[in-house]
Design a protein around this motif. Sequence first.
Motif, PDB file in Angstrom:
ATOM      1  N   VAL A  43      63.168 147.849  76.529  1.00 48.51           N
ATOM      2  CA  VAL A  43      61.481 148.105  76.591  1.00 48.51           C
ATOM      3  C   VAL A  43      60.939 146.828  76.910  1.00 48.51           C
ATOM      4  O   VAL A  43      60.071 146.731  77.746  1.00 48.51           O
ATOM      5  N   ARG A  47      58.691 145.717  79.949  1.00 52.20           N
ATOM      6  CA  ARG A  47      57.305 145.226  79.849  1.00 52.20           C
ATOM      7  C   ARG A  47      56.935 143.966  80.329  1.00 52.20           C
ATOM      8  O   ARG A  47      55.821 143.422  80.955  1.00 52.20           O
ATOM      9  N   LEU A  59      66.538 154.461  78.738  1.00 55.95           N
ATOM     10  CA  LEU A  59      65.879 155.700  77.915  1.00 55.95           C
ATOM     11  C   LEU A  59      66.108 157.052  78.240  1.00 55.95           C
ATOM     12  O   LEU A  59      66.246 157.974  77.433  1.00 55.95           O
ATOM     13  N   LYS A  78      58.250 155.503  74.012  1.00 56.77           N
ATOM     14  CA  LYS A  78      58.653 154.329  74.354  1.00 56.77           C
ATOM     15  C   LYS A  78      57.985 153.997  76.051  1.00 56.77           C
ATOM     16  O   LYS A  78      57.526 153.007  76.532  1.00 56.77           O
ATOM     17  N   ILE A  82      55.503 151.078  77.304  1.00 57.92           N
ATOM     18  CA  ILE A  82      55.767 150.126  78.506  1.00 57.92           C
ATOM     19  C   ILE A  82      54.384 150.149  79.470  1.00 57.92           C
ATOM     20  O   ILE A  82      54.153 148.871  79.939  1.00 57.92           O
TER      21      ILE A  82
END
Length: 168
Positions: A43, A47, A59, A78, A82
């Motif tokens: 993650v 990002r 994910l 999650k 992001i």
Amino acid sequence: KRVDNLICQILGNIGAEAAIAVPILKELVATETDSWKQVEFAVALWRIDARESAALGLLTEQIKEQKNKDHRWMLINKFGEIGPNAKVAVPYLESLAGDPQRRMWQPAAQALLKIGETNLALSALLRRLSDQSFDTRFDAVKLILEAQPTNASGMAALVQLMQDETCG
């Protein structure tokens, strides 16, 4: 380790300016055996650089394999963490937003909103307004009115919920 989680949060919050950490995060994603830490690293990586789409596969795989509903809910959230960099996940989130299980559709709709896909999220949420379950309608109304406080359908459903004998 809690430090790993906090470092990932900080790096993810910094975004593209934390590009110096990308090689280390890539290595950690590839070598980490703890699935939760691996997700945190992925993650943060996503990002920082939206082109690092390995996190999407990780994910979605984790969500599909995860039997615990609470853990699936956290993983779906999650995508929202992001934010706009998770646009590539929109088709997957859109399918989850249509899932009958609250722990799937609710975080998926929230993630769509955080990614900036308001119309897709609202479309999925508006369909929930006719559900038999008070809780489902309530959650949908809450998200609709958070996204669009003047949404007429959301306001009408809120008034209906207030009149519902199961309210309060």
